[in-house]
Design a protein around this motif. Sequence first.
Motif, PDB file in Angstrom:
ATOM      1  N   GLY A   1       8.982  -2.037  -1.564  1.00 48.53           N
ATOM      2  CA  GLY A   1       7.842  -1.304  -1.027  1.00 48.53           C
ATOM      3  C   GLY A   1       7.687  -0.030  -1.835  1.00 48.53           C
ATOM      4  N   GLN A   2       6.536   0.609  -1.789  1.00 46.28           N
ATOM      5  CA  GLN A   2       6.348   1.851  -2.550  1.00 46.28           C
ATOM      6  C   GLN A   2       7.185   2.978  -1.966  1.00 46.28           C
ATOM      7  OE1 GLN A   2       5.108   2.024  -5.321  1.00 46.28           O
ATOM      8  NE2 GLN A   2       3.589   0.425  -5.518  1.00 46.28           N
ATOM      9  N   ASN A   3       7.439   2.904  -0.659  1.00 43.13           N
ATOM     10  CA  ASN A   3       8.242   3.931   0.004  1.00 43.13           C
ATOM     11  C   ASN A   3       8.938   3.259   1.187  1.00 43.13           C
ATOM     12  OD1 ASN A   3       9.288   6.118   1.319  1.00 43.13           O
ATOM     13  ND2 ASN A   3       7.327   7.035   1.856  1.00 43.13           N
TER      14      ASN A   3
ATOM     15  N   PHE B   1      -0.313   9.728  -1.654  1.00 48.88           N
ATOM     16  CA  PHE B   1      -1.238  10.466  -2.523  1.00 48.88           C
ATOM     17  C   PHE B   1      -0.556  11.505  -3.404  1.00 48.88           C
ATOM     18  CE2 PHE B   1      -3.966   8.630   0.684  1.00 48.88           C
ATOM     19  CZ  PHE B   1      -5.002   8.129  -0.079  1.00 48.88           C
ATOM     20  N   CYS B   2       0.468  11.096  -4.122  1.00 44.92           N
ATOM     21  CA  CYS B   2       1.019  11.959  -5.162  1.00 44.92           C
ATOM     22  C   CYS B   2      -0.135  12.208  -6.139  1.00 44.92           C
ATOM     23  CB  CYS B   2       2.187  11.268  -5.855  1.00 44.92           C
ATOM     24  SG  CYS B   2       3.505  10.886  -4.684  1.00 44.92           S
ATOM     25  N   ALA B   3      -0.264  13.448  -6.605  1.00 41.30           N
ATOM     26  CA  ALA B   3      -1.498  13.848  -7.293  1.00 41.30           C
ATOM     27  C   ALA B   3      -1.811  13.004  -8.532  1.00 41.30           C
ATOM     28  CB  ALA B   3      -1.400  15.323  -7.672  1.00 41.30           C
ATOM     29  N   TYR B   4      -0.773  12.509  -9.222  1.00 45.73           N
ATOM     30  CA  TYR B   4      -0.979  11.784 -10.476  1.00 45.73           C
ATOM     31  C   TYR B   4      -1.240  10.298 -10.274  1.00 45.73           C
ATOM     32  CZ  TYR B   4       3.794  10.979  -9.066  1.00 45.73           C
ATOM     33  OH  TYR B   4       4.882  10.670  -8.304  1.00 45.73           O
ATOM     34  N   CYS B   5      -1.093   9.800  -9.039  1.00 48.60           N
ATOM     35  CA  CYS B   5      -0.883   8.357  -8.842  1.00 48.60           C
ATOM     36  C   CYS B   5      -2.112   7.599  -8.343  1.00 48.60           C
ATOM     37  CB  CYS B   5       0.265   8.163  -7.866  1.00 48.60           C
ATOM     38  SG  CYS B   5       0.740   6.449  -7.704  1.00 48.60           S
ATOM     39  N   VAL B   6      -2.324   6.436  -8.920  1.00 46.08           N
ATOM     40  CA  VAL B   6      -3.492   5.631  -8.620  1.00 46.08           C
ATOM     41  C   VAL B   6      -3.209   4.622  -7.483  1.00 46.08           C
ATOM     42  CG1 VAL B   6      -3.044   3.733 -10.280  1.00 46.08           C
ATOM     43  CG2 VAL B   6      -5.390   4.519  -9.906  1.00 46.08           C
ATOM     44  N   VAL B   7      -1.908   4.450  -7.156  1.00 44.15           N
ATOM     45  CA  VAL B   7      -1.530   3.383  -6.209  1.00 44.15           C
ATOM     46  C   VAL B   7      -2.273   3.444  -4.859  1.00 44.15           C
ATOM     47  CG1 VAL B   7       0.408   2.435  -4.843  1.00 44.15           C
ATOM     48  CG2 VAL B   7       0.710   2.901  -7.276  1.00 44.15           C
ATOM     49  N   PRO B   8      -2.370   4.622  -4.199  1.00 44.58           N
ATOM     50  CA  PRO B   8      -3.049   4.626  -2.902  1.00 44.58           C
ATOM     51  C   PRO B   8      -4.499   4.136  -2.992  1.00 44.58           C
ATOM     52  CG  PRO B   8      -1.825   6.655  -3.205  1.00 44.58           C
ATOM     53  CD  PRO B   8      -1.796   5.939  -4.520  1.00 44.58           C
ATOM     54  N   TYR B   9      -5.114   4.309  -4.156  1.00 45.94           N
ATOM     55  CA  TYR B   9      -6.511   3.902  -4.306  1.00 45.94           C
ATOM     56  C   TYR B   9      -6.637   2.405  -4.595  1.00 45.94           C
ATOM     57  CZ  TYR B   9      -6.696   8.916  -4.859  1.00 45.94           C
ATOM     58  OH  TYR B   9      -6.531  10.257  -4.648  1.00 45.94           O
TER      59      TYR B   9
ATOM     60  N   ASN C   1       2.217  17.114  -5.368  1.00 45.47           N
ATOM     61  CA  ASN C   1       2.107  16.726  -3.962  1.00 45.47           C
ATOM     62  C   ASN C   1       3.223  15.764  -3.546  1.00 45.47           C
ATOM     63  OD1 ASN C   1       0.822  16.877  -1.496  1.00 45.47           O
ATOM     64  ND2 ASN C   1      -0.432  15.059  -1.865  1.00 45.47           N
ATOM     65  N   ARG C   2       4.438  16.044  -3.994  1.00 47.64           N
ATOM     66  CA  ARG C   2       5.548  15.135  -3.713  1.00 47.64           C
ATOM     67  C   ARG C   2       6.183  15.373  -2.343  1.00 47.64           C
ATOM     68  NH1 ARG C   2       6.706  10.343  -5.579  1.00 47.64           N
ATOM     69  NH2 ARG C   2       8.935  10.676  -5.716  1.00 47.64           N
ATOM     70  N   GLY C   3       5.976  16.552  -1.759  1.00 44.18           N
ATOM     71  CA  GLY C   3       6.506  16.754  -0.404  1.00 44.18           C
ATOM     72  C   GLY C   3       7.962  17.190  -0.350  1.00 44.18           C
TER      73      GLY C   3
ATOM     74  N   GLY D   1       0.799  -1.210   0.000  1.00 43.29           N
ATOM     75  CA  GLY D   1       0.000   0.000   0.000  1.00 43.29           C
ATOM     76  C   GLY D   1       0.838   1.269   0.000  1.00 43.29           C
ATOM     77  N   CYS D   2       0.173   2.405  -0.027  1.00 43.19           N
ATOM     78  CA  CYS D   2       0.855   3.695  -0.013  1.00 43.19           C
ATOM     79  C   CYS D   2      -0.142   4.769   0.403  1.00 43.19           C
ATOM     80  CB  CYS D   2       1.394   4.023  -1.402  1.00 43.19           C
ATOM     81  SG  CYS D   2       2.269   5.608  -1.402  1.00 43.19           S
ATOM     82  N   GLU D   3       0.348   5.703   1.223  1.00 44.73           N
ATOM     83  CA  GLU D   3      -0.541   6.793   1.654  1.00 44.73           C
ATOM     84  C   GLU D   3       0.011   8.149   1.300  1.00 44.73           C
ATOM     85  OE1 GLU D   3      -1.380   6.076   5.802  1.00 44.73           O
ATOM     86  OE2 GLU D   3      -2.076   4.091   5.249  1.00 44.73           O
TER      87      GLU D   3
HETATM   88 FE1  SF4 Z   1       2.805   6.354  -3.464  1.00 44.70          FE
HETATM   89 FE2  SF4 Z   1       4.840   6.326  -5.194  1.00 44.70          FE
HETATM   90 FE3  SF4 Z   1       2.346   6.639  -6.060  1.00 44.70          FE
HETATM   91 FE4  SF4 Z   1       3.516   8.595  -4.725  1.00 44.70          FE
HETATM   92  S1  SF4 Z   1       4.151   7.751  -6.733  1.00 44.70           S
HETATM   93  S2  SF4 Z   1       1.422   7.841  -4.374  1.00 44.70           S
HETATM   94  S3  SF4 Z   1       4.741   7.456  -3.269  1.00 44.70           S
HETATM   95  S4  SF4 Z   1       3.157   4.858  -5.060  1.00 44.70           S
END
Ligand code: SF4
Length: 427
Positions: free
Chosen positions: A187-189, A147-155, A264-266, A143-145
């Motif tokens: 892992g995603q991060n 929420f980079c604006a372009y990314c579908v992974v957290p969903y 939203n990369r931080g 999983g991932c939390e």
């Molecule tokens: Fe998570 Fe990586 Fe997607 Fe950002 S780009 S929401 S860190 S999976």
Amino acid sequence: MNFSDSEIVVSILEEKGYGSTKDIKEADVIFINTCSIRDHAEQRVRKRLDYMQSLKKKNPHLVIGLLGCMAERLKTQLLEEEQVLDIIAGPDSYRDLPRLMEEVESGGKAVNTMLSAEETYADIAPVRYDSNGVSAYISIMRGCENFCAYCVVPYVRGQERSRDVASILREAGDLFRNGYREVTLLGQNVNSYRWTQDGKTTGFPELLEKAAMINPLLRIRFATSHPKDLSDELLLAMSRHHNICKSIHLPVQSGSSRVLDRMNRGYTREQYLERIDALRIVLPDCSISTDIITGFCDETEEDHSETLSLMEKVEYDYAFMFRYSERPDTLAADRYKDNVPDDVKERRLREIIDLQQKLSYQNNKMDVGKTFEVLVEGFSKRSAEHLSGRNSQNKVVVFRATGNKPGDCVPVKINRFTSATLLGNAV
Ligand code: SF4
Ligand code: SAH
């Protein structure tokens, strides 16, 4: 990541008595593991389903299941759109596959797309079904939390959760005893890995060091590091162990702080470059790779030149480069317009790829004359007289076979190179 999931699926099914086949025409059940990260990935799956249709015509009892992120994203909608499918299972439902198969056997279709806050498949020993017997992946979190604006992974992959330390180390130790000589912790991060037990919390640097101490002959890699969480502790842990590979994947996505903020990369461009400076000081021989998205919403020519200039500054060894693909329901799809025209995205991508090729070439040129320890993975694709492996920096090295075999670590002196490969002789 998907490959690692497929190994878990095979393990769950073998446990229930199912066998696997390499001949698709022999299969009674076919599972397709899917990715949703870009639209292109989903389109390829759709094409694959057309082929499945032709197999099903020949064998009406054939069961077809769609697994993973695309299953999670589209859920039952897929059953309506793709009549060929019998099973839809999201990334946290693999344990339920045997039951879903029974449901299909008794007539009908079966769906489970529940996401879980706990599932890590920690107790499941993945079946390494398509392995070189030398290197393997170990999933350490799901999983991932971010929420980079372009990314579908957290969903599609749900809440971030770490797997327990003991099960990760056990899996790495078992792999070593079975002849494996390299594991990649996934892992995603990975930098936000955290496991608490009996009041003690283990973070990623500590996990990495524990893995490195299993045996000095076991090389450890990891991916992916989010730049916002890349700590000095991690760099120092890497520097303390010869067998933690000196290679880091640090996706930057864009060289413009304005774009990074909208993504939203931080982190800003400056903060990213500060981390690169720290990395160069602590790990001078570490290779750096990255991911870049070009043509994100509102990206200007100036933003694009900032990406090019950042690439030149960092001198990446390798990069995965993508044109922005809008994903439904992400923050960017809701907030911004996908307004960079396709031909502009295409041209910017070309410029980025050309620059990266130049940088990879220059970096490889500097390796001529150096000697690297190369972990042999197998014979070179082009010649049975040459072996192929990777150095600690994750570069592919090809050299003349002199009685070595996969799993051996061989010192190789580099005498030639291309932008993708180093060539040399064992010394
Ligand atoms: Fe998570 Fe990586 Fe997607 Fe950002 S780009 S929401 S860190 S999976
Ligand atoms: N967790 C990792 C990335 C996982 S996805 C990280 O944060 O770096 C792998 C890569 O796919 C990303 O780094 C990004 O470059 C790319 N990607 C993700 N979503 C995308 C999209 N909508 N369009 C184009 N590329 C995308």
